[in-house]
Motif scaffolding. Structure first.
Motif, PDB file in Angstrom:
ATOM      1  N   GLU A   1       0.929  -9.429   2.147  1.00 36.76           N
ATOM      2  CA  GLU A   1       0.719  -9.708   0.728  1.00 36.76           C
ATOM      3  C   GLU A   1       1.351  -8.617  -0.107  1.00 36.76           C
ATOM      4  O   GLU A   1       1.134  -7.440   0.131  1.00 36.76           O
ATOM      5  CB  GLU A   1      -0.770  -9.805   0.427  1.00 36.76           C
ATOM      6  CG  GLU A   1      -1.363 -11.122   0.879  1.00 36.76           C
ATOM      7  CD  GLU A   1      -2.786 -11.273   0.401  1.00 36.76           C
ATOM      8  OE1 GLU A   1      -3.091 -10.847  -0.730  1.00 36.76           O
ATOM      9  OE2 GLU A   1      -3.580 -11.829   1.169  1.00 36.76           O
ATOM     10  N   GLY A   2       2.177  -9.000  -1.066  1.00 38.58           N
ATOM     11  CA  GLY A   2       2.789  -8.035  -1.968  1.00 38.58           C
ATOM     12  C   GLY A   2       3.919  -7.240  -1.332  1.00 38.58           C
ATOM     13  O   GLY A   2       4.373  -6.276  -1.896  1.00 38.58           O
ATOM     14  N   GLY A   3       4.353  -7.608  -0.152  1.00 43.76           N
ATOM     15  CA  GLY A   3       5.457  -6.895   0.504  1.00 43.76           C
ATOM     16  C   GLY A   3       4.976  -5.663   1.228  1.00 43.76           C
ATOM     17  O   GLY A   3       3.784  -5.383   1.300  1.00 43.76           O
ATOM     18  N   PRO A   4       5.890  -4.900   1.791  1.00 41.99           N
ATOM     19  CA  PRO A   4       5.521  -3.723   2.572  1.00 41.99           C
ATOM     20  C   PRO A   4       4.974  -2.611   1.683  1.00 41.99           C
ATOM     21  O   PRO A   4       5.344  -2.501   0.522  1.00 41.99           O
ATOM     22  CB  PRO A   4       6.835  -3.302   3.225  1.00 41.99           C
ATOM     23  CG  PRO A   4       7.875  -3.800   2.282  1.00 41.99           C
ATOM     24  CD  PRO A   4       7.325  -5.071   1.689  1.00 41.99           C
ATOM     25  N   GLN A   5       4.080  -1.829   2.231  1.00 46.75           N
ATOM     26  CA  GLN A   5       3.521  -0.689   1.497  1.00 46.75           C
ATOM     27  C   GLN A   5       4.368   0.537   1.808  1.00 46.75           C
ATOM     28  O   GLN A   5       4.096   1.270   2.745  1.00 46.75           O
ATOM     29  CB  GLN A   5       2.060  -0.468   1.907  1.00 46.75           C
ATOM     30  CG  GLN A   5       1.158  -1.644   1.577  1.00 46.75           C
ATOM     31  CD  GLN A   5       1.157  -1.969   0.093  1.00 46.75           C
ATOM     32  OE1 GLN A   5       1.015  -1.092  -0.738  1.00 46.75           O
ATOM     33  NE2 GLN A   5       1.334  -3.235  -0.247  1.00 46.75           N
ATOM     34  N   LEU A   6       5.413   0.738   1.029  1.00 46.07           N
ATOM     35  CA  LEU A   6       6.321   1.862   1.246  1.00 46.07           C
ATOM     36  C   LEU A   6       5.928   3.020   0.347  1.00 46.07           C
ATOM     37  O   LEU A   6       5.530   2.812  -0.806  1.00 46.07           O
ATOM     38  CB  LEU A   6       7.761   1.443   0.914  1.00 46.07           C
ATOM     39  CG  LEU A   6       8.379   0.353   1.768  1.00 46.07           C
ATOM     40  CD1 LEU A   6       9.705  -0.092   1.164  1.00 46.07           C
ATOM     41  CD2 LEU A   6       8.585   0.837   3.193  1.00 46.07           C
TER      42      LEU A   6
END
Length: 157
Positions: free
Chosen positions: A52-57
């Motif tokens: 959800e919301g893309g990767p946590q970078l």
């Protein structure tokens, strides 16, 4: 045309996106580790894990990933304007950031065993990405030389 000469030097990744990144100055203010992590998005071909919301970078990597997405959007938009059939969102989402943190750590000198603790991918896949990444960096070094950008060439060497 200078952009065409750069694109001819690259065959390991999407040469149009790589060329846009080079000419937009995306690599200039990044550390070597950030550049390696950024380029990993271009050579990692596995499907993205659904998050959800893309990767946590972390921010040091989120910025470079946004630059990849912006370059991809520009290439996709130009392709559509040239009447090429392309799904813009699918094209932009085809660049996978899932190994960015691992490549950043590896380029920072961490041991492969440590790097693998953060990765949800097979060791062979990570090794393949690192080999392709090394080839892409060699090609970018050559492209930098071709256009006379010695500062950028030194970064890739």
């Amino acid at each position: 045309d200078v952009k065409g000469r750069v694109a001819c030097e690259v065959n390991t990744a999407d040469e149009l996106v790589v060329t846009e990144l080079m000419f937009s100055g995306a690599f200039n203010d990044l550390s070597v580790e950030q550049v390696a992590a950024m380029l990993s998005c271009l050579v990692f071909q596995e499907r993205r894990k659904e998050q959800e919301g893309g990767p946590q970078l972390k921010e040091a990597l989120a910025g470079p990933f946004r630059m990849v997405q912006e370059a991809a959007r520009l290439v996709a938009k130009t392709s559509v304007e040239a009447k090429l059939e392309i799904d813009q969102e699918e094209y932009v989402n085809g660049f996978n950031p899932d190994l960015m943190e691992a490549v950043f750590d590896w380029a920072s000198g961490k041991k492969f065993v440590e790097v693998m603790t953060k990765v949800d991918a097979f060791e062979g896949s990570v090794i393949r990405v690192i080999r392709r990444l090394e080839e892409l960096i060699r090609q970018l070094s050559s492209a930098s030389f071709v256009i006379g950008n010695h500062e950028l060439k030194a970064k890739f060497d």
